[in-house]
Design a protein around this motif. Structure first.
Motif, mmCIF file in Angstrom:
data_model
loop_
_atom_site.group_PDB
_atom_site.id
_atom_site.type_symbol
_atom_site.label_atom_id
_atom_site.label_comp_id
_atom_site.label_asym_id
_atom_site.label_seq_id
_atom_site.Cartn_x
_atom_site.Cartn_y
_atom_site.Cartn_z
ATOM 1 N N VAL A 54 55.240 33.349 37.122
ATOM 2 C CA VAL A 54 54.720 33.535 38.474
ATOM 3 C C VAL A 54 53.276 33.990 38.369
ATOM 4 N N ASP A 55 52.433 33.427 39.201
ATOM 5 C CA ASP A 55 51.040 33.875 39.276
ATOM 6 C C ASP A 55 50.947 35.124 40.149
ATOM 7 N N TYR A 56 50.442 36.181 39.565
ATOM 8 C CA TYR A 56 50.209 37.395 40.319
ATOM 9 C C TYR A 56 48.705 37.622 40.483
ATOM 10 N N TRP A 57 48.358 38.250 41.597
ATOM 11 C CA TRP A 57 46.965 38.579 41.879
ATOM 12 C C TRP A 57 46.812 40.092 41.982
ATOM 13 N N GLY A 58 45.713 40.562 41.465
ATOM 14 C CA GLY A 58 45.416 41.973 41.593
ATOM 15 C C GLY A 58 44.686 42.274 42.885
ATOM 16 N N ASN A 59 44.548 43.542 43.150
ATOM 17 C CA ASN A 59 43.701 43.973 44.254
ATOM 18 C C ASN A 59 42.262 43.621 43.907
ATOM 19 N N GLY A 60 41.436 43.505 44.833
ATOM 20 C CA GLY A 60 40.039 43.189 44.550
ATOM 21 C C GLY A 60 39.247 44.423 44.202
ATOM 22 N N THR A 61 38.203 44.216 43.428
ATOM 23 C CA THR A 61 37.258 45.284 43.145
ATOM 24 C C THR A 61 35.859 44.778 43.495
ATOM 25 N N GLN A 62 35.145 45.554 44.263
ATOM 26 C CA GLN A 62 33.858 45.117 44.791
ATOM 27 C C GLN A 62 32.748 45.285 43.760
ATOM 28 N N VAL A 63 32.008 44.224 43.567
ATOM 29 C CA VAL A 63 30.806 44.262 42.738
ATOM 30 C C VAL A 63 29.612 43.940 43.641
ATOM 31 N N THR A 64 28.667 44.845 43.688
ATOM 32 C CA THR A 64 27.475 44.650 44.506
ATOM 33 C C THR A 64 26.248 44.752 43.625
ATOM 34 N N VAL A 65 25.467 43.696 43.619
ATOM 35 C CA VAL A 65 24.218 43.669 42.856
ATOM 36 C C VAL A 65 23.077 43.778 43.858
ATOM 37 N N GLU A 70 49.491 34.875 34.824
ATOM 38 C CA GLU A 70 50.758 34.136 34.869
ATOM 39 C C GLU A 70 51.772 34.950 34.068
ATOM 40 N N VAL A 71 52.699 35.566 34.772
ATOM 41 C CA VAL A 71 53.606 36.537 34.177
ATOM 42 C C VAL A 71 55.009 35.953 34.026
ATOM 43 N N PHE A 72 55.603 36.210 32.868
ATOM 44 C CA PHE A 72 57.007 35.881 32.612
ATOM 45 C C PHE A 72 57.765 37.190 32.431
ATOM 46 N N GLY A 73 58.857 37.328 33.175
ATOM 47 C CA GLY A 73 59.656 38.527 33.083
ATOM 48 C C GLY A 73 61.069 38.257 33.546
ATOM 49 N N PRO A 74 61.887 39.302 33.627
ATOM 50 C CA PRO A 74 63.280 39.110 34.049
ATOM 51 C C PRO A 74 63.384 38.540 35.458
ATOM 52 N N GLU A 75 62.402 38.824 36.285
ATOM 53 C CA GLU A 75 62.387 38.266 37.645
ATOM 54 C C GLU A 75 61.545 37.000 37.734
#
Length: 120
Positions: A107-118, A97-102
């Motif tokens: 706003v909730d931002y999402w990152g790219n996914g990173t795959q974890v395989t066990v 949850e980011v607060f900035g000039p915009e």
């Protein structure tokens, strides 16, 4: 603002991985940061959250095995995953949850996914 996750990979059951997620851009402050995951054929589920005060919460399925932490000076959140199980296999996404000039109201931002395989 962008969130970039990294650290995923292939690991054997019982192994460990450490995920990282860095937020970049024009940021005043970040409130909650967290991790979610989505396994094949399943809905995205919450994994862990850390507040800007350092309070943490975990899904029951990972409690005692995963540790979430953050470096607020670096706008980075980590997920240390130990004792990994087959059922931890998923794409892991970070959230902030980011607060900035915009984003004066956050706003909730999402990152790219990173795959974890066990897998053995």
């Amino acid at each position: 603002v962008q969130l970039q996750a990294s650290g995923g990979g292939l690991v054997q059951p019982g192994g460990s991985l450490r995920l990282s997620c860095v937020a970049s851009g024009s940021i005043f402050t970040i409130n909650d940061m967290g991790w979610y995951r989505q396994a094949p054929g399943k809905q995205r589920e919450w994994v862990a959250t850390i507040t800007n005060a350092g309070r943490t919460n975990y899904a029951d399925s990972v409690k005692g095995r995963f540790t979430i932490s953050r470096d607020s000076a670096k706008n980075t959140v980590y997920l240390q995953m130990n004792s990994l199980k087959f059922e931890d296999t998923a794409i892991y996404y970070c959230n902030a949850e980011v607060f900035g000039p915009e984003e004066p109201y956050g706003v909730d931002y999402w990152g790219n996914g990173t795959q974890v395989t066990v897998s053995s």
